[in-house]
Structures are given as C-alpha cells and as structure tokens.
Design a protein around this motif. Structure first.
Motif, PDB file in Angstrom:
ATOM      1  N   PRO A 261       0.792  -0.897  -0.086  1.00 15.75           N
ATOM      2  CA  PRO A 261      -0.096  -0.250   0.196  1.00 15.75           C
ATOM      3  C   PRO A 261       0.959   1.201  -0.117  1.00 15.75           C
ATOM      4  O   PRO A 261      -0.072   2.400  -0.533  1.00 15.75           O
ATOM      5  N   LEU A 262       2.124   1.074   0.380  1.00 14.69           N
ATOM      6  CA  LEU A 262       2.730   2.392   0.228  1.00 14.69           C
ATOM      7  C   LEU A 262       4.216   2.658   0.155  1.00 14.69           C
ATOM      8  O   LEU A 262       5.021   1.528   0.919  1.00 14.69           O
ATOM      9  N   PHE A 263       4.863   3.256  -0.292  1.00  7.82           N
ATOM     10  CA  PHE A 263       6.086   3.143  -0.295  1.00  7.82           C
ATOM     11  C   PHE A 263       6.384   5.009  -0.647  1.00  7.82           C
ATOM     12  O   PHE A 263       5.698   5.987  -0.843  1.00  7.82           O
ATOM     13  N   VAL A 264       7.559   5.249  -0.469  1.00  6.04           N
ATOM     14  CA  VAL A 264       8.576   6.437  -0.576  1.00  6.04           C
ATOM     15  C   VAL A 264       9.840   7.093  -0.389  1.00  6.04           C
ATOM     16  O   VAL A 264      10.294   5.626  -1.291  1.00  6.04           O
ATOM     17  N   ASP A 265       9.544   7.806  -1.263  1.00  6.52           N
ATOM     18  CA  ASP A 265      10.853   8.356  -1.676  1.00  6.52           C
ATOM     19  C   ASP A 265      11.761   9.325  -0.994  1.00  6.52           C
ATOM     20  O   ASP A 265      11.263  10.702  -0.584  1.00  6.52           O
ATOM     21  N   GLY A 283      16.234   3.790  -0.868  1.00  3.66           N
ATOM     22  CA  GLY A 283      16.064   5.309  -0.577  1.00  3.66           C
ATOM     23  C   GLY A 283      14.930   5.994  -1.700  1.00  3.66           C
ATOM     24  O   GLY A 283      14.100   7.207  -1.334  1.00  3.66           O
ATOM     25  N   LEU A 284      14.717   5.225  -2.384  1.00  2.00           N
ATOM     26  CA  LEU A 284      13.829   5.895  -3.306  1.00  2.00           C
ATOM     27  C   LEU A 284      13.358   4.895  -3.830  1.00  2.00           C
ATOM     28  O   LEU A 284      12.892   3.475  -3.481  1.00  2.00           O
ATOM     29  N   GLN A 577      20.442  14.017   2.058  1.00  2.00           N
ATOM     30  CA  GLN A 577      20.450  14.848   1.147  1.00  2.00           C
ATOM     31  C   GLN A 577      22.200  15.201   0.443  1.00  2.00           C
ATOM     32  O   GLN A 577      21.862  15.275  -0.127  1.00  2.00           O
ATOM     33  N   LEU A 578      22.213  15.452   1.503  1.00  2.00           N
ATOM     34  CA  LEU A 578      23.929  15.745   1.744  1.00  2.00           C
ATOM     35  C   LEU A 578      24.389  15.339   0.638  1.00  2.00           C
ATOM     36  O   LEU A 578      24.909  15.613  -0.325  1.00  2.00           O
ATOM     37  N   ALA A 605      22.391   2.745   3.685  1.00  2.51           N
ATOM     38  CA  ALA A 605      22.564   2.135   1.665  1.00  2.51           C
ATOM     39  C   ALA A 605      21.820   3.125   1.504  1.00  2.51           C
ATOM     40  O   ALA A 605      23.003   3.094   0.038  1.00  2.51           O
ATOM     41  N   VAL A 606      21.297   4.320   1.807  1.00  4.30           N
ATOM     42  CA  VAL A 606      20.938   4.945   1.191  1.00  4.30           C
ATOM     43  C   VAL A 606      22.117   5.801   0.736  1.00  4.30           C
ATOM     44  O   VAL A 606      22.472   6.170  -0.512  1.00  4.30           O
TER      45      VAL A 606
END
Length: 880
Positions: A261-265, A283-284, A577-578, A605-606
């Motif tokens: 039902p739910l994935f996030v980037d 991470g994606l 993000q950095l 790992a991200v």
C-alpha cells in the motif's frame, strides 16, 4: 461539446424507502436543497463491520441506488460519508482534483472494461468534466464537459486560467478554455511519449505537482517540469509505483503497488537517474508496510478477486485478509477532521470494497514505517460489491473525498484470470456501467472553510495562503503563484521563507521562489538559500541543500563550504540529501567529500547508493581509493563494482576481474564485489520485488517459487577468466559467488550451464520429470528436445519453454494450437508430475530456466480451471 448519451440504461431496484431517498437525492442534484437533507451514512453502525454472509448480500445482477448503497457502508467511529455527486452527474470517475475556486474536475473513464469480454475500448469516448455547487449547499449540481473525445486517459493536472494537462496515451495535452465557458477550445500536444494504449493500471499516470515543482508520474521513465506558457520538458526518472502519487508536508513523494500500500521516496528520483550504471536504488520507493503484519477487514466475502481461488487468501468467513488491488495513497494534510488523521496515510482497495487507514510513524530521523491504524476494522467498508473506491482527493474544505467508480468489474479483461472472468459472468457484474458516486468524508460538527476564489485573488493573497493550515491551500497557492510569475511578490515570499514561525509556510515559500527562479523571476539568491541550511526543521535544511546545487554546479566555493558544513548534521535525512547533493559538485572536487561521507555513513545503504550515483564516471577512481582504506565497507565496494561492470565493456570487465579477485582482500569484500559485478553485468536497475506476497495471499507470482533467476551469460570475454577459478580454502559463500560470476561471463568454448545448483527438492522433481518426459513426450519432441518433424516442436531454446513458466503451464494444462498442429493437454497428470516435467525440460537440452514446483503448478491449474479450449500463440504472446 455535446452531452454524450451512453448506450446502457441505468437499471435499479426501488423499495418505498429507497424511492423516497432517491427522490430527495434527485432534487439535490437538480434544484438544490437544505444542508440537513444531504444523504449521509449512519453514525451508529456496529464497528468493526461484521462480515455479512454471502446469502444475505444484495443480489449482484443490478446496481444499488445511491441511497441503498450508502446503507451498505460502514465507517470507523466518529466519521461519516456525505454523498456529493452521483450518476447522471458523474459517470465512471477515476480521478479528481479541486481547482482554486473549489470546483471539482473529474476524469471519467467510460472505456474501462467496456465490451462484453471486458476489454478496454480504444474509442474516443472519455471525458474530463467539471462539477460545481451553484447554490452553496456543498453538493454538486452542475456538470460541464471540459474536454471530450479522449482515448483511455489516466492522468490530469489543473492549471491556472481554466487550463489543464491531460495524459491520454501516447500524448500529454495542454488544453484551455479561452472564453470562460469551462469548455476547452484549445488542445495542444506537448509530449508524445506518455505511455501506450492498453492496460490502464500498468501505464503512466500521475502528473502530480509535487512541492519541488516536479510533475511526478508513476509507471514511467520521466517526470515533467514547467517553464512557462505551454513549455514543458521531461526530466529522467526511474519507473516506480503503479497507480497514484501523493506527498506529505515535507514534500516527500509516496506511491504504491498492487500488493503493497505505501512506498516513500527519501531522495528524489533525479539523483538515481543521473547515473545509468547504478545497480541499486535504496532510498527511492521504499516499502513502508511489512506484509507479514498488515491485514485488511472487509465487510463481505471476497471471492471476486483475480486470484480468489487461493483459499489461503481468505478467512473462514470468506473475507480477504490481504489487499486485492490497493492503489491511490493519500497523506491527510487537511484541518477539519479529527487530529488523529493528521499526517496519516489512507489507501483504497477497490476489489475488496474498502478504504484502509495506515498509521505512519517516524523514528525521529525521518525513517518511516507504517502499520494498520486499527487492530481490526476498516476506515470504510462496504457490503456492496460494486463499491469501487479508486481515489482519495484532498478538499479545499479541510476534508477529503472518495471517488467511487461504482462498477461490478474492477479488473479489465487483459489481466483477468479465467477464474475471475467466470465469476464476473456468472453474476452479470459487467452489466450496468456508466455509474459513479463521490463522497465527502466528514465528522460530527464539521464545518467547511470559506470556499476559495483564487482565480480572483491577488498574488499577495495567494502568498498569504501559503500559511494556511490545510495543505490543499498551500499547494494550490504555490502552483498558481509560479504560473502567474509576478515578480512583485518576491519580497513577501522572501520574508515568509526566512521569518515565518510556521515551518510549513517557510518550506513552501522556498519552493515557490525556486519555481519562480526557473521562470526567470529572480528572488532565490545564494544568501537566502544558504541561510536555510541553518533552519530548525530538517526538511527545510534538506530543501536548502537541493536549492544550493545551482551554485555547486558552477563551482561556487562559498556554497560548497556551506553545504559541506552539514556533513555532521544531526538528522539522517539531511545527511542523505547532502550526499546526493555532493554529486552535483564539480567533478574534480567531488571525490574527497564523497569518500568522507562514505567513511562516516557507509553503513547507510541510502547514502551508499546516492554516493555511487553521484560518482558517475568516477566510479573506478573512487573504488581504487576505497580499497586502500582499512576495513573498507563491503557494500560500497560491491555497488561501485556493479556500476563499473554494467556497461558490459569487455576491456573494463577484464581489468575489473583482477580487482574483484584480489586474494589480499577479505572474503566479505570479495564476495560483495563479485556479487556486484554479477548484478552489473545482468543490468540490475534497482532492488527488484519477487512479486510474491507473504503467505501467498496475493501477488502475481505463485507462492513458493524461488525469486532469483538462474544467471545466464551476459558478456563474452576473449579467454576464460581463470581468476574466477577456486584455488582452495575458499568458504562456501565465496565459492558460490565465484560460480555465479562465472555463469554470467562467456568465453570461447564455454559450455552452457544452469548457473546455480538445484535444491534437493528441485532435483527430485527433475528426476520425476525425466521419467514422465521419456514415457510421454520424447516420441513427439525427441529424446534431446529437438522435435520430430511434423509431429512435435523443438523444446531446446523454445521461448515457450524458457520464458514465463505460466505460459508452459497453460500449454500443458489446456494444449496449444500452432503451426505444426495441436499440442494436446496433459492435465490428467498430477501437479507433482507436471511440475517435474516443466523442471526437466526447462533445465535440459541446453535450456537453463528456473525449476517449477508443485505449488506453482497448483496455482496455474486453479487460475485457468475454466479454460476448455487450447491456447493460441496470439493469446500466449503477451505473457511470454
């Protein structure tokens, strides 16, 4: 634009009570009525809703009236549905959105499962309509067709000045009403690669305007950006998600897939797409819900699912325990419903007639997870099989809306199993299309916000809306400000971005300035962006990093120093993000900070994956430096090797072999590099799902099948890679990695091989299959699978044998008509025998396809149990 008359009449049953209710509803949709006459669901129903036995459900042949259908709906305590539109005002709705004046635009897909065989129609019979409430009673009473003659549309986005983008394969149209009648009189094609005509759920959809001013698309390789007028351009992305896109207050993008039902980037897809040689994308599109833990609680038995024959998918009462086709996630960002909903995720599952509420949790570092909000029970559940929620729509009024396509069929013909097709036909569920309902979710005492009139608002008023507690107002104001591109509001936006006490306002003001900057409206200068790096909210610091990249690419040392100052930021999402943004630093200054970040955070790992992406073209140099460290992280080495190997350049791979087989490195690192090389050579493009749902409750792949594929040759070297030969003393794990690496590399005279050993159970099936083959099949297909001319086809190298195992299963179960003649069915054999012969022929005669087990064979027997004729090559081709 004409009013379309549909060919099927609406047929309904009317009791006295429902006749009165329908009469009230008809009055509501045509003449207006008082607020207290709105049709609402009851507040005193038993919850969780008990499962109604099949013999007590409404007969399936005819649809229910809106009033009758609402009697079959149960909501969680404290919530209520209000009917705001129904046929004939709205028909076959699939997507909706509110414009800045509070009108609802609705995309109607009349062509879905349109024919008796439930194939989609490719005729231009679909529409984008605008619904209005003209008398202020909060119920829609006017319908205007904005755009018609659309072929299988599946996306749209409202723009300023009564314009819209519409995705109708293969085009994206920019359509506008130029004379104020809300009917489009211009229709320009701005993109011609938006999906293909065909299966709806696996085509591009979305066009969701995210906070970062990207128009996000699911199921596609690009997103879109706007730079004024009708000037749109595509930006590379990675194909993720299935149906629906949404965002939270931090601007993170969420999607879903059929069984999850739910994935996030956590990181925007652009950072992964910039390096085509990346082999993993953690991470994606991160899955937030554990399949083993989540359950659904429908209010009716659910045999009418594509894989409803799986008894393990249903409880004793017949209700499904897992989603049948979940889609359209929505993060609630409104301000007029109970606080418990704030920031939570809801999804729809049309096949099981529910709307499910998830509990979205943050670990304090921005790492998210979600589980069921209620231990038992659904946010909305219906006992009416035609209740098909397809989307949840944020409202200007602080609530949200449920779009109900109201169809008996929720899976179009091309993807139906024979089981489902038979179920639909027996119950006549295909009949009576062109219906539809739209509901508003409310709670007792709810009062709407003042209706917006943003088309008349000044740009200063729009800026004020960026501080509104309802996310719909902030998003809509941001989009309108950017489209109007008025430089006079820059000082007000800068003040809001730097001085507001409202963190949501600060963030959206920054992104509004960014959108204006892309249009040439100056206002987002370096000092403002760098000051955002010190904001107290992590999401603003992360946004500041993204916005600083303009100066990083120019080699600005002041910006670079400020950005790298966040290397030790307290928040994990900022650090991630950095590292993604470091990849935008000029190439000759990029490796040192990447190396530092990987040394500090290589266990994340991200960070590993966005670092490798940012090292595009520099992977070999980064790997060489990485391996000189004491105890380098194996995962980093593996991902770098994979990226180096992925282009399949012979000279590069030949040189890489010397690196991955260095005896002086630890076995752990050698294994990671060997596995990374194999993934790279196989062209890995991110972490892949097996397609299997926990417990075999749903999903496309039969439960029990091994998810990994047998490796096959991907590159041919000039000579045998002797460096991959074991020399003695290797562990079993290293020996396996060496063997798999050899399997994906070819050389002159190399024999074909399976690439991995069969398990004991698979070998036992192979032996059984060998016996069956010699006694039953060899006479026609030959002892070596070469075929007997005019009698049996060759099995060696046959695409019907080595491709999707479901194709071969169908041939064995029901036979196949071909150029040679009829291959007769052998369905009388047991599942074990059929699985055995499939395993044998897929692993013999030079074939190296995966084994097939009894569970899979049972699956295919059940899936096509109603088939009574042989398959044709045309029928089997799409799945091959």
């Amino acid at each position: 634009m004409d009013t379309r008359i549909f060919r099927r009449p609406i047929v309904v049953r009317l009791s006295v009570a429902s006749f009165v209710a329908l009469a009230i509803a008809a009055t509501a949709f045509n003449t207006g009525y008082a607020q207290d006459s709105i049709l609402r669901t009851s507040l005193d129903k038993q919850w969780p809703a008990p499962v109604t036995p099949a013999n007590e459900l409404p007969a399936p042949e005819l649809p229910l009236t809106p009033a009758e259908a609402m009697e079959h709906l149960t909501l969680a305590p404290g919530y209520q549905l209000e009917l705001v539109a129904a046929e004939p005002l709205v028909k076959d709705p699939i997507l909706a959105e509110f414009d800045g004046d509070g009108r609802m635009w609705v995309l109607e897909l009349h062509a879905f499962a349109y024919h008796p065989d439930m194939e989609n129609s490719f005729e231009p019979i679909n529409e984008l309509v605008i619904l209005e409430d003209t008398d202020g009673d909060t119920v829609f009473d006017k319908r205007t067709v904005f755009m018609d003659n659309l072929i299988l549309p599946r996306a749209f986005k409202i723009l300023d000045n009564n314009c819209a983008l519409v995705g109708a394969p293969p085009n994206v149209f920019h359509a506008c009403d130029t004379d104020g009648d809300l009917m489009a009189d211009t229709r320009d094609v701005i993109e011609t690669t938006f999906s293909e005509e065909g299966i709806i759920e696996h085509g591009a959809n979305g066009l969701y305007w995210g906070m970062d001013n990207t128009l996000y698309v699911s199921e596609h390789e690009w997103n879109m950006k706007w730079r004024g007028a009708k000037d749109y351009y595509t930006v590379p992305s990675l194909r993720r998600g299935q149906w629906g896109v949404t965002q939270d207050n931090a601007g993170r993008i969420y999607r879903n897939v059929n069984t999850d039902p739910l994935f996030v980037d956590y990181i925007s897809p652009q950072y992964y797409a910039r390096n085509p040689n990346l082999i993993r994308t953690i991470g994606l599109y991160e899955n937030l819900v554990n399949q083993d833990d989540t359950q659904i609680w429908p209010a009716r038995p659910n045999p009418g699912l594509n894989r409803g024959y799986r008894t393990e998918a249903r409880r004793e009462d017949g209700s499904s325990s897992y989603y049948g086709g979940v889609s359209s996630p929505m993060i609630y960002r409104g301000d007029r419903l109970p606080e418990e909903l704030a920031g939570q995720a809801l999804v729809v599952d049309g096949p099981t007639n529910i709307v499910h509420l998830l509990n979205l949790k943050d670990d304090g570092q921005g790492n998210l997870s979600a589980d069921d909000f209620y231990e038992k029970g659904e946010f909305i559940a219906s006992t009416d099989e035609r209740f098909r929620p397809v989307q949840l729509v944020p409202g200007w009024d602080g609530t949200f809306y449920v779009i109900d396509m109201y169809r008996g069929v929720s899976q179009d013909g091309p993807l139906q199993t024979d089981y489902l097709r038979n179920y639909i036909n027996e119950r006549k569920l295909w009949e009576h299309i062109n219906l539809g309902r739209i509901y508003r979710v409310t709670s007792p005492g709810w009062k709407p916000d003042e209706k917006p009139s943003m088309s008349d608002d000044s740009v200063e008023q729009l800026v004020a809306h960026l501080s509104h507690p309802n996310g719909w107002w902030r998003d809509t104001a941001q989009q309108l400000l950017i489209q109007r591109a008025d430089a006079s509001v820059v000082p007000q936006l800068r003040s809001l971005a730097s001085e507001s006490s409202d963190q949501n306002a600060r963030l959206q003001a920054l992104w509004t300035l960014s959108g204006l900057q892309e249009l040439g409206v100056d206002g987002l200068d370096r000092d403002l962006v760098l000051s955002s790096l010190n904001d107290e909210w992590w999401a603003i610091r992360a946004a500041g990093l993204r916005l600083s990249e303009h100066w990083l690419r120019e080699g600005n040392l002041v910006a670079e120093q400020a950005v790298l100052g966040l290397m030790n930021d307290e928040h994990q999402q900022v650090r991630r993000q950095l590292v993604a943004s470091i990849g935008e630093i000029v190439a000759d200054r990029r490796l040192d900070p990447l190396l530092e970040a990987l040394q500090k955070y290589g266990s994340d790992a991200v960070i590993v994956d966005v670092a490798v992406s940012g090292a595009a073209g520099l992977e070999q140099e980064l790997l060489d430096r990485w391996l000189t460290l004491n105890s380098p992280n194996p995962d980093v080495a593996g991902m770098l090797v994979g990226a180096i190997a992925k282009p399949q350049d012979v000279a590069t791979v030949q040189a890489l072999l010397a690196t991955v087989t260095q005896r002086g490195l630890s076995e752990e690192i050698r294994i990671a590099m060997l596995d990374g090389m194999r993934l790279g050579l196989e062209g890995a493009d991110g972490r892949q799902s097996s397609g299997v749902v926990a417990g075999g409750r749903a999903g496309s792949r039969p439960p029990g099948m091994r998810s990994e594929r047998a490796p096959s040759v991907q590159i041919d070297l000039l000579m045998e890679p002797v460096a991959l030969n074991p020399v003695g003393g290797e562990s079993d794990a290293l020996l396996e990695s060496l063997a798999v690496a050899r399997a994906v590399i070819g050389w002159p005279g190399k024999p074909r091989e399976l690439g991995r050993d069969r398990t004991d159970d698979e070998q036992a099936l192979y032996v059984i299959g060998s016996n069956v083959y010699s006694g039953l099949c060899a006479g026609c297909h030959g002892t070596e699978g070469q075929g007997v001319g005019g009698v049996g086809a060759a099995l060696a190298g046959s695409r019907f044998v080595t491709g999707n195992e479901g194709v071969l299963a169908r041939i064995l179960l029901h036979g196949k008509e071909g150029s040679i003649g009829l291959m007769p069915p052998v369905a009388s054999f047991s599942d074990e025998e059929l699985a055995g012969v499939m395993t044998y022929i897929r692993g013999s005669f030079g074939n190296i396809a995966d084994p097939v087990n009894e569970i899979a064979m049972k699956e295919y027997r059940q899936a096509y149990t109603f088939r009574d004729t042989p398959w044709t090559e045309e029928e089997l081709a799409p799945a091959r």
